[in-house]
Motif scaffolding. Structure first.
Motif, PDB file in Angstrom:
ATOM      1  N   TYR A 178       0.761  -1.156   0.032  1.00 27.55           N
ATOM      2  CA  TYR A 178       0.179  -0.078   0.096  1.00 27.55           C
ATOM      3  C   TYR A 178       0.650   1.161   0.086  1.00 27.55           C
ATOM      4  O   TYR A 178       0.449   2.416  -0.297  1.00 27.55           O
ATOM      5  CB  TYR A 178      -0.833  -0.031   1.373  1.00 27.55           C
ATOM      6  CG  TYR A 178      -0.430   0.094   2.601  1.00 27.55           C
ATOM      7  CD1 TYR A 178      -0.187   1.254   3.121  1.00 27.55           C
ATOM      8  CD2 TYR A 178       0.410  -0.844   3.013  1.00 27.55           C
ATOM      9  CE1 TYR A 178       0.474   1.663   4.345  1.00 27.55           C
ATOM     10  CE2 TYR A 178       0.944  -0.818   4.469  1.00 27.55           C
ATOM     11  CZ  TYR A 178       1.090   0.388   5.157  1.00 27.55           C
ATOM     12  OH  TYR A 178       1.790   0.543   6.145  1.00 27.55           O
ATOM     13  N   GLN A 179       2.189   1.244   0.310  1.00 30.36           N
ATOM     14  CA  GLN A 179       2.775   2.297   0.331  1.00 30.36           C
ATOM     15  C   GLN A 179       3.718   2.352  -1.119  1.00 30.36           C
ATOM     16  O   GLN A 179       4.675   3.368  -0.943  1.00 30.36           O
ATOM     17  CB  GLN A 179       3.832   2.245   1.544  1.00 30.36           C
ATOM     18  CG  GLN A 179       3.342   2.274   2.684  1.00 30.36           C
ATOM     19  CD  GLN A 179       4.263   2.660   4.063  1.00 30.36           C
ATOM     20  OE1 GLN A 179       5.387   2.345   3.923  1.00 30.36           O
ATOM     21  NE2 GLN A 179       3.572   3.229   5.132  1.00 30.36           N
ATOM     22  N   LYS A 180       3.630   1.728  -2.018  1.00 35.00           N
ATOM     23  CA  LYS A 180       4.421   1.597  -3.239  1.00 35.00           C
ATOM     24  C   LYS A 180       4.244   3.084  -3.930  1.00 35.00           C
ATOM     25  O   LYS A 180       5.261   3.677  -4.312  1.00 35.00           O
ATOM     26  CB  LYS A 180       3.840   0.760  -4.082  1.00 35.00           C
ATOM     27  CG  LYS A 180       4.731   0.624  -5.557  1.00 35.00           C
ATOM     28  CD  LYS A 180       4.151  -0.256  -6.487  1.00 35.00           C
ATOM     29  CE  LYS A 180       5.147  -0.386  -7.828  1.00 35.00           C
ATOM     30  NZ  LYS A 180       4.307  -0.929  -9.001  1.00 35.00           N
ATOM     31  N   GLU A 181       3.083   3.782  -4.129  1.00 31.68           N
ATOM     32  CA  GLU A 181       2.965   5.193  -4.567  1.00 31.68           C
ATOM     33  C   GLU A 181       3.759   6.107  -3.717  1.00 31.68           C
ATOM     34  O   GLU A 181       4.522   6.831  -4.461  1.00 31.68           O
ATOM     35  CB  GLU A 181       1.559   5.250  -4.647  1.00 31.68           C
ATOM     36  CG  GLU A 181       1.312   6.734  -5.363  1.00 31.68           C
ATOM     37  CD  GLU A 181      -0.164   7.109  -5.682  1.00 31.68           C
ATOM     38  OE1 GLU A 181      -0.402   8.137  -5.465  1.00 31.68           O
ATOM     39  OE2 GLU A 181      -0.900   6.100  -5.981  1.00 31.68           O
ATOM     40  N   ARG A 182       3.775   6.007  -2.476  1.00 30.05           N
ATOM     41  CA  ARG A 182       4.550   7.083  -1.543  1.00 30.05           C
ATOM     42  C   ARG A 182       5.940   6.965  -1.971  1.00 30.05           C
ATOM     43  O   ARG A 182       6.993   7.649  -2.016  1.00 30.05           O
ATOM     44  CB  ARG A 182       4.170   6.690  -0.318  1.00 30.05           C
ATOM     45  CG  ARG A 182       5.034   7.594   0.845  1.00 30.05           C
ATOM     46  CD  ARG A 182       4.820   7.502   2.135  1.00 30.05           C
ATOM     47  NE  ARG A 182       5.795   7.771   3.120  1.00 30.05           N
ATOM     48  CZ  ARG A 182       6.350   7.011   3.799  1.00 30.05           C
ATOM     49  NH1 ARG A 182       5.977   5.590   3.738  1.00 30.05           N
ATOM     50  NH2 ARG A 182       7.351   7.563   4.566  1.00 30.05           N
ATOM     51  N   PHE A 183       6.516   5.506  -2.173  1.00 26.67           N
ATOM     52  CA  PHE A 183       7.890   5.334  -2.185  1.00 26.67           C
ATOM     53  C   PHE A 183       8.396   5.867  -3.486  1.00 26.67           C
ATOM     54  O   PHE A 183       9.369   6.394  -4.022  1.00 26.67           O
ATOM     55  CB  PHE A 183       8.314   3.899  -2.047  1.00 26.67           C
ATOM     56  CG  PHE A 183       7.999   3.412  -0.492  1.00 26.67           C
ATOM     57  CD1 PHE A 183       8.212   4.378   0.339  1.00 26.67           C
ATOM     58  CD2 PHE A 183       7.851   1.972  -0.176  1.00 26.67           C
ATOM     59  CE1 PHE A 183       8.476   3.902   1.593  1.00 26.67           C
ATOM     60  CE2 PHE A 183       7.524   1.682   1.053  1.00 26.67           C
ATOM     61  CZ  PHE A 183       8.004   2.658   2.070  1.00 26.67           C
ATOM     62  N   GLU A 184       7.432   5.520  -4.657  1.00 25.62           N
ATOM     63  CA  GLU A 184       7.996   6.083  -5.929  1.00 25.62           C
ATOM     64  C   GLU A 184       7.971   7.560  -6.109  1.00 25.62           C
ATOM     65  O   GLU A 184       8.990   8.180  -6.744  1.00 25.62           O
ATOM     66  CB  GLU A 184       6.626   5.487  -7.070  1.00 25.62           C
ATOM     67  CG  GLU A 184       6.581   3.960  -7.247  1.00 25.62           C
ATOM     68  CD  GLU A 184       5.471   3.622  -7.754  1.00 25.62           C
ATOM     69  OE1 GLU A 184       5.519   2.581  -8.729  1.00 25.62           O
ATOM     70  OE2 GLU A 184       4.390   4.367  -8.091  1.00 25.62           O
TER      71      GLU A 184
END
Length: 92
Positions: free
Chosen positions: A49-55
């Motif tokens: 669920y945090q992928k977009e934040r990390f991108e």
């Protein structure tokens, strides 16, 4: 703990494939320390669920993918290493 075991299994798989790789396991709180020197970032399934934040944090300069949940659960270093290799190959 499972991430560090997975890293060891990935390193063992890399040795079997005669590959020189650098693999690290970092906690999500350490993510801000990630530099663009990495070729790929693999996220554990439980933090998908945090992928977009990390991108956004990497300015989309490093491919980020979620580790296959079955491979992660089985600590299948060879399969996860191959997943990373495939992501890197498809980046170009």
């Amino acid at each position: 703990m499972s991430s560090s075991v997975l890293v060891t299994n990935m390193q063992d798989a890399a040795i079997e494939m005669n590959m020189l790789v650098e693999i690290e396991a970092l906690g999500r709180d350490e993510f801000s320390q990630i530099s663009t020197a990495y070729d790929v970032i693999l996220l554990a399934p439980q933090i998908r669920y945090q992928k977009e934040r990390f991108e956004k944090m990497t300015h989309h300069e490093i491919p980020i993918t979620i580790i296959d949940s079955v491979a992660y659960g089985m600590l299948d270093g060879q399969k996860v290493l191959q997943q990373a290799i495939d992501v890197i190959k498809n980046k170009n």
